[in-house]
Design a protein around this motif. Structure first.
Motif, short mmCIF file in Angstrom:
data_model
loop_
_atom_site.label_atom_id
_atom_site.label_comp_id
_atom_site.label_asym_id
_atom_site.label_seq_id
_atom_site.Cartn_x
_atom_site.Cartn_y
_atom_site.Cartn_z
N LEU A 141 6.01 -4.12 -7.28
CA LEU A 141 4.68 -4.70 -7.43
C LEU A 141 4.54 -5.97 -6.60
O LEU A 141 3.51 -6.21 -5.98
N HIS A 142 5.59 -6.80 -6.56
CA HIS A 142 5.55 -8.01 -5.75
C HIS A 142 5.41 -7.66 -4.27
O HIS A 142 4.82 -8.44 -3.51
N HIS A 143 5.95 -6.54 -3.87
CA HIS A 143 5.83 -6.09 -2.47
C HIS A 143 4.47 -5.46 -2.19
O HIS A 143 4.19 -5.08 -1.05
N GLY B 178 0.77 -1.24 0.00
CA GLY B 178 0.00 0.00 0.00
C GLY B 178 0.80 1.28 0.00
O GLY B 178 0.23 2.36 -0.06
N LYS B 179 2.13 1.18 0.06
CA LYS B 179 2.96 2.39 0.02
C LYS B 179 3.21 2.78 -1.43
O LYS B 179 3.45 1.93 -2.28
N PRO B 180 3.18 4.10 -1.73
CA PRO B 180 3.46 4.51 -3.11
C PRO B 180 4.95 4.41 -3.42
O PRO B 180 5.80 4.58 -2.54
N ALA B 181 5.25 4.11 -4.68
CA ALA B 181 6.64 3.98 -5.12
C ALA B 181 6.78 4.49 -6.55
O ALA B 181 5.82 4.53 -7.31
N ALA B 182 8.00 4.90 -6.90
CA ALA B 182 8.29 5.39 -8.24
C ALA B 182 9.76 5.10 -8.55
O ALA B 182 10.54 4.81 -7.64
N VAL B 183 10.13 5.18 -9.82
CA VAL B 183 11.48 4.81 -10.25
C VAL B 183 12.08 5.86 -11.18
O VAL B 183 11.36 6.62 -11.82
#
Length: 197
Positions: free
Chosen positions: A133-135, A105-110
């Motif tokens: 995504l797996h996390h 549920g935490k946002p992430a970016a690359v």
């Protein structure tokens, strides 16, 4: 203040500069701050080890940095269309966090940097998204409302900021590339703040 972890690996400094710009974007959002972290290089020589504190730059990341963050920005130079081994090695060790559901549920970016225009920017960004995504993380990109995406002749993708470092890895970031890094940091921090509410 909630923290966004800006975690990166950089060999020649371009990805490190992008990380600092993403962090600036994060800190433009009230109530949010950036936690800048890196990872040590890996070696084919099994006995080679890095000091636990880097000679320069931010500290090495720990699993606690991931557990405690409100969001994650992940950056790597391109290695044959994929993230660098050092970053992959760190992520491969996060199975315990996966078992706990610590990042769900935490946002992430690359973000990424390449030596050539067609050196795998988009495939690197997409491959970096897979472990996130797996996390169970919520992966963000950059919308085309960031008009630099429409006008850049260097780096910049909807999957995340990118930089064209040139064959000698010494090209400075263009203003469009810099702006897209800051925009990603802002978007990530704003999303984390909205999710917290």
């Amino acid at each position: 203040m909630a923290e966004i972890l800006v975690l990166y690996y950089s060999r020649h400094g371009a990805t490190a500069e992008m990380a600092r710009l993403v962090a600036r974007g994060v800190e433009q959002v009230p109530g949010m701050q950036a936690r800048l972290r890196t990872v040590p290089a890996v070696s084919a020589v099994c006995e080679a080890t890095e000091d636990s504190i880097p000679a320069e730059g931010p500290p090495y990341a720990s699993h606690d940095d991931l557990r405690e963050c409100a969001g994650l920005a992940l950056g790597s130079p391109t290695r044959f269309g994929n993230m660098a081994a050092a970053l992959k090695h760190f992520l491969d060790g996060t199975g315990g966090l996966w078992l706990q559901g610590a990042l769900i549920g935490k946002p992430a970016a690359v973000f990424t940097s390449t030596s050539s225009m067609h050196g795998g920017q988009e495939s690197t960004l997409l491959s970096m998204m897979l472990p996130l995504l797996h996390h169970g993380m919520l992966v963000l990109g950059l919308p085309y409302s960031e008009t630099e995406l429409l006008h850049t002749d260097a780096g910049g993708t909807p999957y995340g900021p990118s930089h064209l470092a040139g064959p000698d890895s010494d090209r400075p970031l263009t203003e469009a590339e810099r702006s897209l890094c800051r925009a990603l940091g802002r978007r990530l921090a704003e999303t984390a703040a909205r999710l917290a509410n």
